[in-house]
Design a protein around this motif. Structure first.
Motif, short mmCIF file in Angstrom:
data_model
loop_
_atom_site.label_atom_id
_atom_site.label_comp_id
_atom_site.label_asym_id
_atom_site.label_seq_id
_atom_site.Cartn_x
_atom_site.Cartn_y
_atom_site.Cartn_z
N ASP A 203 0.89 -1.12 0.02
CA ASP A 203 0.01 -0.10 0.16
C ASP A 203 0.51 1.53 0.53
N ARG A 204 0.13 2.27 0.33
CA ARG A 204 1.34 3.57 -0.38
C ARG A 204 1.94 4.15 1.16
N SER A 205 1.84 4.19 1.85
CA SER A 205 2.21 3.77 3.65
C SER A 205 3.61 3.20 3.28
N LEU A 206 3.40 1.94 3.14
CA LEU A 206 4.56 0.87 2.58
C LEU A 206 5.48 1.07 1.96
N SER A 207 5.20 1.48 0.96
CA SER A 207 5.47 1.56 -0.34
C SER A 207 6.50 2.47 -0.36
N GLN A 208 6.06 3.76 0.70
CA GLN A 208 6.64 5.13 0.47
C GLN A 208 8.67 4.40 1.43
N LEU A 209 7.76 2.70 1.94
CA LEU A 209 9.51 3.09 3.08
C LEU A 209 9.85 1.80 1.88
N ALA A 210 9.59 1.90 1.52
CA ALA A 210 10.35 0.17 0.67
C ALA A 210 11.76 0.68 -0.48
N HIS A 211 12.71 2.02 -0.12
CA HIS A 211 12.91 2.69 -0.95
C HIS A 211 15.02 1.85 -0.32
N GLU A 212 15.79 1.94 -1.27
CA GLU A 212 17.38 1.53 -1.37
C GLU A 212 18.12 1.67 0.12
N GLY A 213 18.03 1.24 0.62
CA GLY A 213 18.92 1.22 1.81
C GLY A 213 17.97 -0.08 2.80
N ALA A 214 15.57 0.12 2.61
CA ALA A 214 15.44 -0.78 3.79
C ALA A 214 15.66 -1.72 3.49
N GLU A 215 15.85 -2.94 4.61
CA GLU A 215 15.91 -4.14 5.25
C GLU A 215 14.72 -4.99 4.32
N LEU A 216 14.94 -6.07 3.86
CA LEU A 216 14.16 -7.43 4.30
C LEU A 216 14.87 -8.97 4.67
N ALA A 217 13.65 -8.98 5.97
CA ALA A 217 13.87 -10.14 6.24
C ALA A 217 13.52 -11.32 6.62
N VAL A 218 12.79 -12.24 7.18
CA VAL A 218 12.09 -13.42 6.68
C VAL A 218 12.22 -14.57 8.61
N SER A 219 11.85 -14.25 9.25
CA SER A 219 12.08 -15.50 10.48
C SER A 219 11.28 -16.41 10.24
N VAL A 220 11.00 -17.21 11.54
CA VAL A 220 10.61 -18.54 10.99
C VAL A 220 9.06 -18.52 12.47
N GLU A 221 8.49 -18.95 12.00
CA GLU A 221 7.30 -18.75 13.13
C GLU A 221 6.43 -19.70 13.05
N PRO A 222 5.21 -19.70 13.95
CA PRO A 222 4.65 -20.85 14.29
C PRO A 222 3.82 -20.53 13.12
N PRO A 223 2.54 -21.50 12.93
CA PRO A 223 1.62 -21.90 11.65
C PRO A 223 0.47 -20.72 12.48
N GLY A 224 0.72 -19.87 11.07
CA GLY A 224 -0.51 -17.93 11.19
C GLY A 224 0.08 -17.10 11.88
N GLY A 225 1.70 -17.37 11.43
CA GLY A 225 2.57 -16.36 11.68
C GLY A 225 2.91 -15.56 13.45
#
Length: 244
Positions: A203-225
Motif C-alpha cells: 500500500d502507499r504507506s509501505l511503498s514509501q518505506l521500500a526504498h534503497e537501504g531498507a532491509e527485508l528479513a524472513v523469520s521462522v514462525e509457528p503456523p499462522g505467523g
C-alpha cells in the motif's frame, strides 16, 4: 434511424475534442504530448480532422445572439461534486457539439473546423526514466542465500522467491518483514511458502518505506505467523534493498 451514435471511449473522445479545438491550453498541451508518445492516438486525432474538415467548407459562419449561451449555461445541470474544470470542459465540448438553432450549430462547427485544421503544435519532451528496480538477496549469517527479492516502485509490488526446498520444515512458516531505515520497526508482509514465488502488493504507506537501504528479513514462525508485532521466532535471513 437514431441520431445518437455510439459512446466514444476515452482516447477517441479526447481525440475528437482535440480535433474540434475545444480543449483548454493545458489540456491541449497534454493531448499533444500524448500524440508525440502514442502514434495510435495521433492517428485518431488526424482521422477526426479528416472527417470534420470537408464540413467546414459547406457551412457559412453565422453569429449567434449574445443571449444564446447564457440560456444554455443556465439549462445545463451542474454537479456540485464535480470539479469545476471538468464541468468547464464538458461545457466547452457542448458549445461546439450541441445542435440547437441552425445558425448556432453552423457557427460552432465553423469555429471547430478552424481550430481543428491548424497543424498540431506537438510538444516533445523526453519520457521520464522509469524508476529502477531494487533487489535484495536474503541470506543467513553464514552467507547462504535463502530468498531473493525484487521491488518495482512503479507497480509498488515486491516479488519474493523462496530458495528453500518445499517440505523442509512443515511445522513452521516463513514470515517476510520490511524494516525501513527511518525507524527500524519491522512491518509484516505475510508468509512465503518454501519453493514458491510470491508477489506482494504494497500500500502507499509501505511503498514509501521500500526504498534503497531498507532491509527485508524472513523469520521462522509457528503456523499462522508471528504472535507479536515483530518476529517472534528466529530470523533466518536478512538482505538490503539496493540497485544492481
Amino acid at each position: 434511424m437514431s441520431d445518437t451514435g455510439p459512446e466514444l471511449n476515452e482516447p477517441e473522445a479526447l481525440a475528437a475534442e482535440h480535433a474540434l479545438g475545444v480543449l483548454t491550453a493545458a489540456e491541449r498541451a497534454a493531448a499533444e504530448r500524448r500524440m508525440a508518445a502514442d502514434p495510435a492516438f495521433a492517428q485518431q486525432v488526424d482521422a477526426w480532422r479528416v472527417r470534420l474538415g470537408p464540413l467546414g467548407a459547406e457551412i457559412p459562419a453565422v453569429t449567434p445572439s449574445a443571449a444564446v449561451w447564457p440560456r444554455i449555461e443556465r439549462a445545463l445541470p451542474v454537479n456540485d461534486n464535480a470539479p469545476a474544470a471538468a464541468f468547464g470542459r464538458r461545457l466547452a465540448f457542448w458549445r461546439s457539439a450541441t445542435v440547437g438553432a441552425m445558425g448556432l450549430a453552423a457557427a460552432s462547427l465553423a469555429l471547430a473546423i478552424y481550430f481543428g485544421a491548424r497543424p498540431p503544435e506537438v510538444i516533445t519532451q523526453p519520457a521520464p526514466a522509469p524508476a529502477p528496480l531494487l533487489n535484495a538477496n536474503l541470506s543467513t549469517e553464514a552467507g547462504q542465500p535463502l530468498f531473493v527479492a525484487s521491488y518495482d516502485p512503479v507497480r509498488q509490488a515486491l516479488i519474493v522467491t523462496s530458495l528453500v526446498p518445499p517440505g523442509t520444515d512443515p511445522l513452521h512458516v516463513h514470515e517476510l518483514w520490511l524494516i525501513p531505515e527511518e525507524d527500524g520497526v519491522p512491518r509484516s508482509l505475510g508468509t512465503v511458502e518454501p519453493g514458491t514465488v510470491r508477489t506482494v502488493a504494497l500500500d502507499r504507506s509501505l511503498s514509501q518505506l521500500a526504498h534503497e537501504g531498507a532491509e527485508l528479513a524472513v523469520s521462522v514462525e509457528p503456523p499462522g505467523g508471528s504472535t507479536q508485532q515483530g518476529p517472534s521466532g528466529p530470523v533466518a535471513a536478512v538482505g538490503e534493498l539496493g540497485r544492481i
